[in-house]
Design a protein around this motif. Sequence first.
Motif, short mmCIF file in Angstrom:
data_model
loop_
_atom_site.label_atom_id
_atom_site.label_comp_id
_atom_site.label_asym_id
_atom_site.label_seq_id
_atom_site.Cartn_x
_atom_site.Cartn_y
_atom_site.Cartn_z
N GLN A 135 0.84 -1.21 0.00
CA GLN A 135 0.00 0.00 0.00
C GLN A 135 0.86 1.25 0.00
O GLN A 135 0.49 2.28 -0.57
CB GLN A 135 -0.91 0.02 1.25
CG GLN A 135 -2.10 -0.92 1.19
CD GLN A 135 -2.87 -0.86 2.50
OE1 GLN A 135 -2.35 -1.17 3.57
NE2 GLN A 135 -4.13 -0.46 2.43
N GLU A 193 1.83 10.97 -5.07
CA GLU A 193 1.14 9.93 -5.85
C GLU A 193 0.53 8.90 -4.92
O GLU A 193 -0.61 8.46 -5.10
CB GLU A 193 2.13 9.23 -6.79
CG GLU A 193 2.40 9.95 -8.09
CD GLU A 193 3.54 9.30 -8.86
OE1 GLU A 193 3.61 8.05 -8.88
OE2 GLU A 193 4.37 10.05 -9.41
N GLN A 197 -3.38 7.72 -4.26
CA GLN A 197 -3.80 6.31 -4.36
C GLN A 197 -4.55 5.86 -3.11
O GLN A 197 -5.55 5.15 -3.18
CB GLN A 197 -2.56 5.41 -4.54
CG GLN A 197 -2.02 5.33 -5.94
CD GLN A 197 -2.99 4.61 -6.88
OE1 GLN A 197 -3.54 3.59 -6.56
NE2 GLN A 197 -3.20 5.21 -8.04
N LYS A 200 -8.47 5.85 -2.03
CA LYS A 200 -9.44 4.82 -2.41
C LYS A 200 -9.81 3.96 -1.20
O LYS A 200 -10.87 3.35 -1.17
CB LYS A 200 -8.85 3.92 -3.51
CG LYS A 200 -8.62 4.63 -4.83
CD LYS A 200 -7.89 3.72 -5.80
CE LYS A 200 -7.47 4.47 -7.05
NZ LYS A 200 -6.46 3.74 -7.82
#
Length: 256
Positions: A135, A193, A197, A200
Motif C-alpha cells: 500500500q 502519488e 492512491q 481509495k
Amino acid sequence: MLSETLKAEVKHLNFYYNHLQALKNIDLPVAEKKITALIGPSGCGKTTYLRCFNRMHDLYPGNRYEGEILLYPDRLNIIGPKVDPIEVRMRISMVFQKPNPFPKTIFENVAYGLRVRGENRKNFLEEKIEKALKQAALWEEVKDRVHDLAFNLSGGQQQRLCIARALATDPEILLFDEPTSALDPTATSKIEELIMQLKKEVTIIIVTHNMQQAARVSDYTAFMYLGEIIEFDRTDKIFTHPSQKLTEDYITGRFG
C-alpha cells in the motif's frame, strides 16, 4: 455541509494550551475517502487541529478540548473524556513531518501497532506487513531485506515506511503533517502519488505549507488563520474563486 458521506465532523471545537486558546470555534466536515487539506501561515493552528484527531495533546498536562469531533458511522466523540486515546490512535493514524522510523527492522517497524494490540501470529503479521508495504509502494524495494534496520533506507523510503506503519492497523483516517517538507522533489512526488492512491481506501487529512501540493492532491481545502477557519470549500473553488479576501490574499502571495 458536504454532499458526500461524512467520515468525521468537527463541531464547535476549541483547544487550549493551558490558558492560551489555539483553536476557536471550528466547524469542519471531513468527507469519507477524500483528501482534505489544511493551509495557512505558520502558527495558524493547522497542526494543533490535526493533533486533536488522534489525541496527541493528551500527552502534555494542561491541554484541554471543548466541543466535539464525531467519528462516523458510530458518532463517537473522539475528544470525549470517557474515550480512551489509545483506541482513538488505533482508528486514526498519523504520519509526521520528518520520517521517524523506530530503531528496529523494517518488519518490526510495520508490525509495531499490531504487536501493541497483542497480535503475534507469525503468518498473520507477515501478510499484514506485506500488504501495508505494498500500500505504501515500498514492497518491491524492500521485500528482500525486511529484516534489515529501517535506518538503512533513504529519507523518502523511511517516510513511506512510516506510512506503511500507519496503515498496518487498518486506520479509518490517516493524518499527514507536512509529510514531504523534509524530502527532495523526487521523493515528494512519490509520496503525493501515494497519498492520491490511498484515498481509495482511507480518509485523509493533510497539513501542508505547500499550496501547489494542496492544489494537486486534495479534494477539499480549509484555509486557517489565527486559530479560525476562514474558508472551506472544494479545492478547485478555493484556488480559483475564493469567497474571502483573506483567502485570496494568502493564495496569491499578497498576505501579511
